[in-house]
Each structure stands twice: as C-alpha cells, then as structure tokens.
Motif scaffolding. Structure first.
Motif, PDB file in Angstrom:
ATOM      1  N   TYR A 116     148.209 101.350 -27.120  1.00 38.16           N
ATOM      2  CA  TYR A 116     148.328  99.948 -27.492  1.00 38.16           C
ATOM      3  C   TYR A 116     147.278  99.102 -26.754  1.00 38.16           C
ATOM      4  O   TYR A 116     146.644  98.228 -27.346  1.00 38.16           O
ATOM      5  N   ARG A 117     147.087  99.376 -25.483  1.00 37.82           N
ATOM      6  CA  ARG A 117     146.113  98.603 -24.713  1.00 37.82           C
ATOM      7  C   ARG A 117     144.685  98.876 -25.184  1.00 37.82           C
ATOM      8  O   ARG A 117     143.867  97.960 -25.260  1.00 37.82           O
ATOM      9  N   ARG A 118     144.413 100.124 -25.519  1.00 41.25           N
ATOM     10  CA  ARG A 118     143.077 100.427 -26.026  1.00 41.25           C
ATOM     11  C   ARG A 118     142.857  99.754 -27.387  1.00 41.25           C
ATOM     12  O   ARG A 118     141.796  99.186 -27.642  1.00 41.25           O
ATOM     13  N   ALA A 119     143.882  99.776 -28.233  1.00 39.03           N
ATOM     14  CA  ALA A 119     143.785  99.096 -29.529  1.00 39.03           C
ATOM     15  C   ALA A 119     143.572  97.597 -29.330  1.00 39.03           C
ATOM     16  O   ALA A 119     142.749  96.983 -30.020  1.00 39.03           O
ATOM     17  N   SER A 120     144.295  97.011 -28.393  1.00 39.55           N
ATOM     18  CA  SER A 120     144.141  95.577 -28.114  1.00 39.55           C
ATOM     19  C   SER A 120     142.712  95.253 -27.684  1.00 39.55           C
ATOM     20  O   SER A 120     142.146  94.231 -28.101  1.00 39.55           O
ATOM     21  N   ALA A 121     142.137  96.106 -26.855  1.00 45.46           N
ATOM     22  CA  ALA A 121     140.759  95.889 -26.411  1.00 45.46           C
ATOM     23  C   ALA A 121     139.794  95.992 -27.593  1.00 45.46           C
ATOM     24  O   ALA A 121     138.881  95.171 -27.728  1.00 45.46           O
ATOM     25  N   HIS A 122     140.008  96.973 -28.450  1.00 45.08           N
ATOM     26  CA  HIS A 122     139.142  97.107 -29.628  1.00 45.08           C
ATOM     27  C   HIS A 122     139.264  95.884 -30.542  1.00 45.08           C
ATOM     28  O   HIS A 122     138.256  95.386 -31.057  1.00 45.08           O
TER      29      HIS A 122
END
Length: 146
Positions: A116-122
């Motif tokens: 989720y955090r990686r998706a948010s950054a993307h």
C-alpha cells in the motif's frame, strides 16, 4: 505532549520547546560487534518505539532517523522499512519511500502495508500503472480491508 528520553545517556531523542531533534548514534561494524544479538534486538525495538512516538507527533524526519538506527541494529524487521517508508511519504520523498517499501516486501511478501505504501508513493509521482499491481496485491492479501 513532549517525549523525553528516560535518561541523559540514552541515544535518542530530545524534545525542546521550539524544535525536536534526535541524537544519532552510528552503529558501525565495530560497535555492532560488541553487542549481543539480544542487545541489538532490544535496542532496535526501543528505537522503533521512539520513532513511533515521534511519528505520532508529526516529527517525521526524527522518526525516520530513529527507524534508520533501528535498521542498522536489526535489518530483518519488515516494519522498520515500512515505517520509514511512511515517514518518507509524509516528507514527500517518494523515491525513498518506494525503495523502503520494496525492501519491506522483499523481507515479507505478505506484508500488505508495504504494498500500500509503495502504491501510494507511485500515485504521488503520478505513476498509476506502477501502483496498480501493488493495490491489487493489497486486495488479495487483505480483502476485508477493501
């Protein structure tokens, strides 16, 4: 609420009226070699707890520094990378957040928060194509959190 270290000799964090700072300890190979595994794990856990307090107070850079110290002591704890990624998201350091979330995923491919955090950054850097597989994985891992 200000967080004060339990003793003046602790490594850690100090809170001042107008600014918050963290005294960094360098955990180089020489220092690490003098610590038992149990001491490293305990100190890492203590630093994580301090980082969590700073994060809740909105002191993201200080929290990030504490998580970094904790990682130096115990680089196998998935949550440390994920927590540091969250700090980086808050500080709009999206590339660093992606790197830390990716490391958390490498350590534990079932850790939904890291995806989720990686998706948010993307998404923050306007790259929805890169975010989509991570969001799908979050739904797969935690369908009740949709």
């Amino acid at each position: 609420m200000a967080f004060e270290p339990s003793s003046p000799s602790s490594s850690s964090a100090t809170s001042k009226t107008d600014q918050t700072s963290v005294d960094l300890e360098e955990y180089n190979d020489e220092v690490l070699s003098t610590m038992t595994e149990e001491e490293r794990v305990k100190k890492s856990s203590d630093l994580k707890a301090e980082g969590n307090k700073f994060f809740l107070q909105g002191h993201y850079d200080e929290a990030r520094q504490l998580y970094t110290q904790a990682i130096q002591l115990d680089p196998t704890v998935t949550a440390l990378y994920s927590n540091r990624a969250m700090c980086e998201l808050k500080m709009e350091q999206h590339g660093l957040a992606i790197a830390d979330a990716t490391k958390a995923i490498e350590l534990d491919s079932t850790f939904a928060k890291a995806y989720y955090r990686r998706a948010s950054a993307h998404l923050s850097i306007l790259d929805p194509k890169a975010a989509l597989p991570d969001l799908k994985m979050v739904l797969k891992l935690e369908p009740r959190n949709a």
